[in-house]
Scaffold this active site. Structure first.
Site, PDB file in Angstrom:
ATOM      1  N   LYS A 121       0.868  -1.175   0.000  1.00 34.89           N
ATOM      2  CA  LYS A 121       0.000   0.000   0.000  1.00 34.89           C
ATOM      3  C   LYS A 121       0.907   1.228   0.000  1.00 34.89           C
ATOM      4  CE  LYS A 121      -4.152   1.859   2.137  1.00 34.89           C
ATOM      5  NZ  LYS A 121      -3.784   3.251   1.937  1.00 34.89           N
ATOM      6  N   GLU A 179      -0.964   5.283  -8.099  1.00 34.92           N
ATOM      7  CA  GLU A 179      -0.475   6.038  -6.950  1.00 34.92           C
ATOM      8  C   GLU A 179       0.791   6.772  -7.383  1.00 34.92           C
ATOM      9  OE1 GLU A 179      -2.682   5.309  -4.762  1.00 34.92           O
ATOM     10  OE2 GLU A 179      -1.957   6.383  -2.989  1.00 34.92           O
TER      11      GLU A 179
HETATM   12  S1  IVH Z   1      -6.500  -0.473  -4.639  1.00 31.66           S
HETATM   13  C1  IVH Z   1     -11.059  -0.064  -4.632  1.00 31.66           C
HETATM   14  N1  IVH Z   1      -3.936  -0.773  -4.314  1.00 31.66           N
HETATM   15  O1  IVH Z   1      -4.957   3.500  -0.819  1.00 31.66           O
HETATM   16  C2  IVH Z   1      -9.646  -0.340  -4.390  1.00 31.66           C
HETATM   17  N2  IVH Z   1      -4.951   1.197  -3.477  1.00 31.66           N
HETATM   18  O2  IVH Z   1      -6.812   3.678   1.431  1.00 31.66           O
HETATM   19  C3  IVH Z   1      -8.812   0.682  -5.000  1.00 31.66           C
HETATM   20  N3  IVH Z   1      -3.399   2.761  -2.434  1.00 31.66           N
HETATM   21  O3  IVH Z   1      -7.291   5.491  -2.436  1.00 31.66           O
HETATM   22  C4  IVH Z   1      -7.529   0.874  -4.354  1.00 31.66           C
HETATM   23  N4  IVH Z   1      -1.582   1.560  -2.755  1.00 31.66           N
HETATM   24  O4  IVH Z   1      -4.980   5.489  -3.447  1.00 31.66           O
HETATM   25  C5  IVH Z   1      -4.999   0.008  -4.099  1.00 31.66           C
HETATM   26  N5  IVH Z   1      -1.654  -1.140  -4.131  1.00 31.66           N
HETATM   27  C6  IVH Z   1      -2.711  -0.371  -3.914  1.00 31.66           C
HETATM   28  C7  IVH Z   1      -2.617   0.875  -3.275  1.00 31.66           C
HETATM   29  C8  IVH Z   1      -3.770   1.628  -3.062  1.00 31.66           C
HETATM   30  C9  IVH Z   1      -2.063   2.690  -2.277  1.00 31.66           C
HETATM   31  C10 IVH Z   1      -4.256   3.854  -1.975  1.00 31.66           C
HETATM   32  C11 IVH Z   1      -5.319   4.233  -2.969  1.00 31.66           C
HETATM   33  C12 IVH Z   1      -6.591   4.307  -2.185  1.00 31.66           C
HETATM   34  C13 IVH Z   1      -6.121   4.259  -0.787  1.00 31.66           C
HETATM   35  C14 IVH Z   1      -7.177   3.610   0.089  1.00 31.66           C
END
Ligand code: IVH
Length: 675
Positions: A121, A179
């Site tokens: 993340k 991101e």
């Molecule tokens: S998936 C519906 N994958 O985390 C799912 N998000 O707390 C879409 N983020 O707004 C997100 N790394 O900007 C996804 N490997 C990753 C991510 C990620 C960072 C961020 C993203 C999201 C936030 C949610």
């Protein structure tokens, strides 16, 4: 001026297209595959040639040319943009129990265990990027999930975002989610530059990323190394891949960067292991992460699970403990260290960060307090990452109410009252009184510490109590403590007295480099102490050696030599040595410096060796009596040159140091002549 003739224009056009294709290809190798085929200089050469041709033939210029990363229209910058579909956020879990509860809901919803994909993340800024028939048409921030801000001009400047997609048949419309972030190393470099230019620093990489993405002048953004990983589809017109893992492969084919740490996970235990691995390697990654994301892989499964109004049920963020928090800075006080350094530190309203509660944090020195612009009473960002000591990162000026006040370095030492001195050319303020109780205590604690004389049961509290009772005034006094005296310490009974006596007795026989390090001489760390002990074999010989002789020891040098000389020239030191001698503390020893065919030879290694790691090469050289150092000098016997050597190779040529390639080095180790 005459119009360029047809033939010339057509050959220019052909070359322009060739160059664009090559540049796109090299960007793909570099950003997506992480496997560049050409050097930066060669790449720049292609870009330069293209720029030249486009300059001479403006009619060939197109907006998606790789030269056109800046200078586009910025009129629409920050205008609202509605995403093609809602950008959902992620629900969080914080421990194994919550993770298992999420997984149980998934299994219940599907009636079986699906496969998952794990991904870091990224602690960056969420964006949506749209390609129409393969051309980048817009980039937007996430905003509230439905409507974001137009940051197309700035997104175009990010070199890891291709202006056109690879391959012959891009979808009519492809909108992807990713991101944007800064690597930690780039963030630190930017902050150094900002500091040097007298500009306010960014609190962290995410903050800096958000700031750069919202720059009004895309030329500024272009000068900064923002980068991106894509992690999802928002809309695709055309055939969608059947799963997230297939999507990642597809995005990469199109030239869109995806995270190299994404991994398929088959079972709950795989998921757990992935999360644990990410947590363990959190600080070894190039960029900051605040957790791991676990996604159900197959879209059919994901659709079946669906979403709430805010979160998908098919994905979860496993959040790691936050490393940054905001809290109130109650006061700034100073502490006095072993060398008299007077260091400001922050007294904080207790706050949980990095998994522990902190109420104090370092501020390093007065200059740093000024540079960060922190005022007493401020709300501040504090950070505790890994094993690093907590620090105050930055104030949040917008939360001030006018009652805040600046920190002033006290004039006098808060412990002994001696006026503090601060040499012009040093950042550190010092209490010059060697007898200052704070310094005496810190010296004793250091002397007894694990890396020095390693006296168990003698920590800061016990040392403080000994000092308070006048039982010790210098480290040497420790060796004269009688059981009766130890019995005066609070809670010291027969057993604890015996333990501490035994520990003190055992310390008399420590290797002399430990003793030397334990003296706490300025600039003399554990490795300089080892080098000096190896070279002289006796504390008395070091104490008697002229400065030049000390400086000549490999790994020492003028600054350390000066500090060592000054230390041993002090009458107190001479007295201390006699006390140590009288107590039977070891002051000399036969240092086990191995001798062999390479004795007296010094090696420096540069580049990567095929058959040895650095450590192995070092061990082999040392086993034959040779020495390995990091810094090349005219005293170096050989520079061992591996693959992709650094600048040391040039330096060796300048200094006239002989070089050995790996084959010659191997011969030397085998006892054969190298050349
Ligand atoms: S998936 C519906 N994958 O985390 C799912 N998000 O707390 C879409 N983020 O707004 C997100 N790394 O900007 C996804 N490997 C990753 C991510 C990620 C960072 C961020 C993203 C999201 C936030 C949610």
């Amino acid at each position: 001026m005459h119009a360029p003739d047809e033939a010339e224009l057509s050959s220019a056009k052909q070359r322009v297209e060739e160059l664009r294709a090559q540049i796109d290809h090299h960007n793909y190798r570099y950003y997506v595959l992480d496997a560049p085929e050409v050097s930066d200089a060669e790449f720049d050469g292609l870009l330069r040639e293209l720029r030249g041709l486009e300059g001479r033939h403006p009619e060939l210029l197109t907006p998606d040319s790789p030269t056109q990363r800046v200078g586009g229209s910025v009129g629409a910058l920050f205008a609202p943009i509605r995403h093609s579909a809602r950008l959902l956020s992620l629900d969080n879990v914080f421990d194994d129990e919550e993770l298992v509860a999420w997984r149980d809901r998934v299994v219940k919803g599907l009636g079986r265990e699906p496969t998952y994909v794990g991904e870091p993340k990224i602690d960056g800024v969420s964006i949506a990027v749209a390609y129409q028939r393969g051309r980048l048409v817009r980039g937007a921030t996430r905003g509230d999930g439905d409507v974001g801000e137009d940051v197309t001009a700035n997104v175009r400047t990010i070199r890891a975002v291709p202006a056109r997609l690879r391959g012959g048949a891009p979808p009519d419309w492809l909108e992807v989610r990713g991101e944007v972030f800064l690597r930690v190393a780039d963030f630190e470099r930017i902050n150094l530059e900002m500091g040097a230019a007298g500009k306010p620093l960014f609190a962290n990489p995410r903050n800096a990323t958000a700031g750069l993405l919202r720059q009004k002048d895309p030329n500024v953004t272009a000068g900064r190394p923002l980068t991106v990983y894509f992690h999802g589809l928002i809309r695709i017109d055309g055939k969608s891949p059947p799963s997230y893992s297939a999507t990642l492969a597809y995005l990469r084919e199109l030239g869109l960067r995806t995270h190299p740490e994404a991994k398929m996970l088959g079972t709950l235990d795989d998921v757990r292991a992935y999360v644990a691995d990410m947590a363990a390697r959190r600080h070894a990654l190039e960029h900051e992460i605040d957790g791991a994301v676990i996604k159900v892989d197959r879209f059919a499964d994901a659709n079946e699970l669906g979403a709430t109004s805010k979160f998908p049920r098919w994905a979860i963020a496993y959040k790691f403990p936050a490393e940054e928090q905001t809290t109130k800075l109650r006061d700034i006080q100073v502490s006095v260290g072993r060398t008299g350094a007077v260091t400001p530190f922050a007294m904080l309203e207790p706050v949980r960060v990095g998994g522990v509660t902190i109420s104090m944090a370092t501020l390093h020195n007065a200059e740093e307090v000024a540079r960060k612009g922190v005022l007493i009473g401020d709300t501040v960002v504090v950070r505790r990452a890994g094993e690093v000591i907590p620090e105050v990162v930055a104030p949040i000026p917008s939360l001030r109410d006018g009652s805040e006040r600046a920190f002033v370095m006290p004039r006098d030492c808060p412990v002994c009252g001696t006026p503090i001195v601060r040499p012009e050319d040093e950042a550190v303020a010092r209490c010059p009184n060697l007898q200052c109780p704070a310094q005496v205590l810190a010296r004793i604690v250091h002397f007894a510490s694990r890396g020095a004389m390693d006296i168990e049961h003698l920590g800061e509290r016990t040392a403080g109590e000994m000092l308070d009772r006048g039982l010790v005034a210098t480290p040497a006094d420790i060796f004269y403590l009688t059981p009766d005296q130890l019995g005066q310490l609070p809670n010291f009974k027969e057993k604890s007295i015996a333990n501490l006596s035994a520990a003190i007795g055992a310390a008399k026989d420590r290797p002399i480099d430990r003793l030397l390090y334990g003296f706490g001489i300025r600039h003399v760390g554990a490795s300089a102490a080892r080098a000096l002990a190896d070279a002289f074999g006796s504390i008395d010989r070091i104490a008697a050696a002229p400065s030049e002789e000390i400086a000549a020891v490999e790994g020492v040098g003028d600054v350390i030599a000066g500090a060592v000389r000054a230390y041993f020239d002090r009458p107190e030191t001479k007295e201390q040595l006699e006390r140590l001698r009288g107590a039977g503390v070891r002051l000399e020893e036969q240092r086990a410096s191995r001798t062999g065919p390479l004795t007296g030879q010094t090696f420096v290694i540069t580049g990567t060796l095929a058959a040895f790691s650095r450590e192995e090469a070092k061990t082999r050289i040392e086993a034959l009596g040779g020495k390995v150092t990091n810094s090349l000098s005219s005293k170096t016997t050989y520079l061992v040159v591996g693959d992709s050597p650094g600048t040391k190779l040039d330096k060796a040529a300048k200094l006239g140091v002989a070089t050995l390639d790996e084959a010659a080095f191997t011969r030397l180790l085998a006892g054969d002549p190298p050349g």
